[in-house]
Design an enzyme around this catalytic site. Structure first.
Site, PDB file in Angstrom:
ATOM      1  CG  ASN A 129      42.684  39.424  44.126  1.00 40.52           C
ATOM      2  OD1 ASN A 129      42.252  40.478  44.568  1.00 40.52           O
ATOM      3  ND2 ASN A 129      42.682  38.313  44.829  1.00 40.52           N
ATOM      4  CE  LYS A 152      46.747  52.912  46.360  1.00 39.41           C
ATOM      5  NZ  LYS A 152      47.211  52.059  45.242  1.00 39.41           N
ATOM      6  CD  GLU A 224      37.502  42.094  54.279  1.00 38.50           C
ATOM      7  OE1 GLU A 224      37.406  41.353  53.292  1.00 38.50           O
ATOM      8  OE2 GLU A 224      36.528  42.439  54.968  1.00 38.50           O
ATOM      9  CB  CYS A 258      42.266  36.264  49.350  1.00 40.47           C
ATOM     10  SG  CYS A 258      40.478  36.395  49.244  1.00 40.47           S
ATOM     11  CD  GLU A 353      48.294  35.386  49.571  1.00 37.68           C
ATOM     12  OE1 GLU A 353      48.963  36.408  49.817  1.00 37.68           O
ATOM     13  OE2 GLU A 353      47.053  35.387  49.524  1.00 37.68           O
TER      14      GLU A 353
END
Ligand code: NAD
Length: 443
Positions: A129, A152, A224, A258, A353
């Site tokens: 994102n 990655k 996170e 987020c 979410e």
């Protein structure tokens, strides 16, 4: 050689491809990272800082290409993509200085010295994102602490990461920064490899898997994870300001952020005015391609993610939510600005979410009800409370890592999640030190 193809989310046309890192290649990558790390750890902190700063200076020449790749790979509008690139390139010098200061040895008295030593090989696993910023947030402190890094990136944004890494590698010593391409299978293989730390930004589900996998050799972790940020609008709030924030924060990056506002609890006494103004403002948002002018909501990154947003909207519709703007039926790749009210706790929009441009509103009659619903989530990333006197008091009762009073979460402190939104964090001296091993030498 198997290739990972990067697709444009708007028309699903291939943009480019990179070779997938196979499981068989992983030990070679890790061996090279270990070898490079031994030498990198011997470079003084000051010299490391100079090398890393020089490497980031190289980004200036690829700023435009990185911006275009962010827009093409994940659909972010050009202006926002350019902020992401500029922020990464231009702030690196400042952060390197801050990190170097945080990692200086400290005298503990009586001949004892506390040192911040490298951990070894760090896997940085990143989402799509903010494909550059999210990788950079964890990669920079990891490198500065004397670790080598294997990045990655998300399988949806490999080209951004590839250009980022190859540009830094024009200056960094060989093997200090490498890239492993692929989907979650590559991520899993990397976590299972003989590395020392996993610094991860992504979903809660993947985070749980990584923690379980890392447990076998007690790999250090910074996780996170996702969020489901609440916003409380008290009757005493500046309604126009609250409306501005609710809409902007729900729609930023097409809601794929987020810390986007996912749930709004508004005092019933001001709810009608609030909702009307939210609808008026939300209606002005333009949906479209990243290269069109005046577009502020781009495409949803993938069909899978689009489907997830639609299924939450349909669930809300079936359970009696009221659509004030938009509906539950959009064609890929876009979700039009959507405002839904009468959200109840059993709806997916409340407890999952969403990651889409949706303002989901519930009314409350007593502030305790709003606080209880705001906290009734496994997530605890950000939160916002809008109100007059008493808003700060409400903020104190919110279970989140970052709570904004009459503003968004975040600010000059660390980027930190509470509950299942985070396990470790980055930013500030406390964050930078999580990429290092504390050692005390007593003489
Ligand atoms: P994701 O978890 O699906 O993937 C993130 C990365 O992890 C990708 O590179 C993926 O290939 C890899 N991966 C997936 N499963 C893995 C596993 N089991 N082991 C190892 N690697 C694995 O997340 P996403 O869809 O790319 O990103 C969106 C999520 O990221 C949202 O939940 C969002 O809230 C979160 N996010 C959090 C923050 C934060 O600061 N807390 C910032 C940005 C995004």
């Amino acid at each position: 050689m198997s290739m990972l193809i990067s697709y444009d989310p708007i028309d699903q046309q291939a943009i480019g491809e990179v070779p997938i890192t196979t499981n068989a290649q992983m030990p070679t990558l890790v061996a090279a990272a270990k070898k490079a790390q031994h030498a990198w750890a011997k470079v003084s902190l000051l010299d490391r800082q100079q090398i890393v700063v020089k490497a980031y200076e190289k980004l200036a020449k690829v700023q435009e290409s990185l911006t275009l790749l962010i827009s093409k790979e994940m659909g972010k509008d050009y202006r926002r993509a350019s902020y992401e690139v500029a922020g990464t390139a231009q702030n690196a010098g400042y952060f390197c200085q801050e990190i170097a200061a945080a990692l200086k040895p400290e005298s503990m008295g009586h001949g004892a010295e506390l040192q911040y030593r490298p951990l070894g090989v760090v896997a940085v696993i990143a989402p799509w994102n903010y494909p550059l910023a999210m990788a950079n947030n964890l990669l920079l402190p990891a490198l500065m602490a004397g670790n080598s890094v294997i990045l990655k990136p998300s399988e949806l944004t490999p080209l951004v990461a590839d250009l980022f890494v190859s540009t830094l590698n024009e200056v960094l010593p060989e093997g200090v920064l490498q890239i492993a391409h692929g989907d979650s299978a590559t991520g899993k293989a990397l976590v299972e490899a003989d590395i020392n730390m996993v610094a991860f930004t992504g979903s809660l589900a993947a985070g749980k898997h990584i923690m379980a996998s890392a447990a076998s050799s007690l790999k250090r972790l910074v996780m996170e994870l996702g969020g489901n940020d609440p916003m409380i609008v008290m009757a005493t709030a500046d309604i126009d300001k609250a409306v501005q924030f609710a809409v902007a924060s729900s729609f930023e990056n097409a809601g794929q952020m987020c810390t986007s506002t996912e749930r709004v609890y508004v005092d019933a006494r001001v709810a009608e005015e609030f909702e009307q103004k939210v609808v008026a403002l939300a209606s002005r948002y333009q949906v479209g391609q990243w290269d069109q002018t005046n577009v502020n909501i781009g495409p949803i990154v993938s069909h899978k993610q689009h489907q997830r947003v639609l299924s939450q909207l349909k669930d809300a519709e079936q359970k009696g939510a009221k659509f004030l703007l938009g509906n539950a039926d959009y064609e890929v790749p876009y979700i039009q600005p959507t405002v839904v009210t009468d959200i109840r706790p059993e709806m997916q929009l409340e407890h999952d979410e969403t990651f889409g441009p949706v303002v989901a509103i519930s009314r409350f009659t007593h502030i305790s009800e709003a606080i209880e619903r705001a906290n009734a989530s496994p997530f605890g990333l950000g939160a916002a409370v809008f109100g007059g006197a008493g808003a700060a008091d409400v903020a104190e009762q919110i279970e989140a890592g970052m709570v904004g009073v009459n503003q968004g979460a975040g600010g000059p402190g660390p980027w930190v999640g509470a509950k299942q939104s985070g396990f470790g964090f980055h930013g500030t001296a406390a964050g930078h030190r999580q990429f290092a091993q504390v050692r005390v030498i007593s003489k």
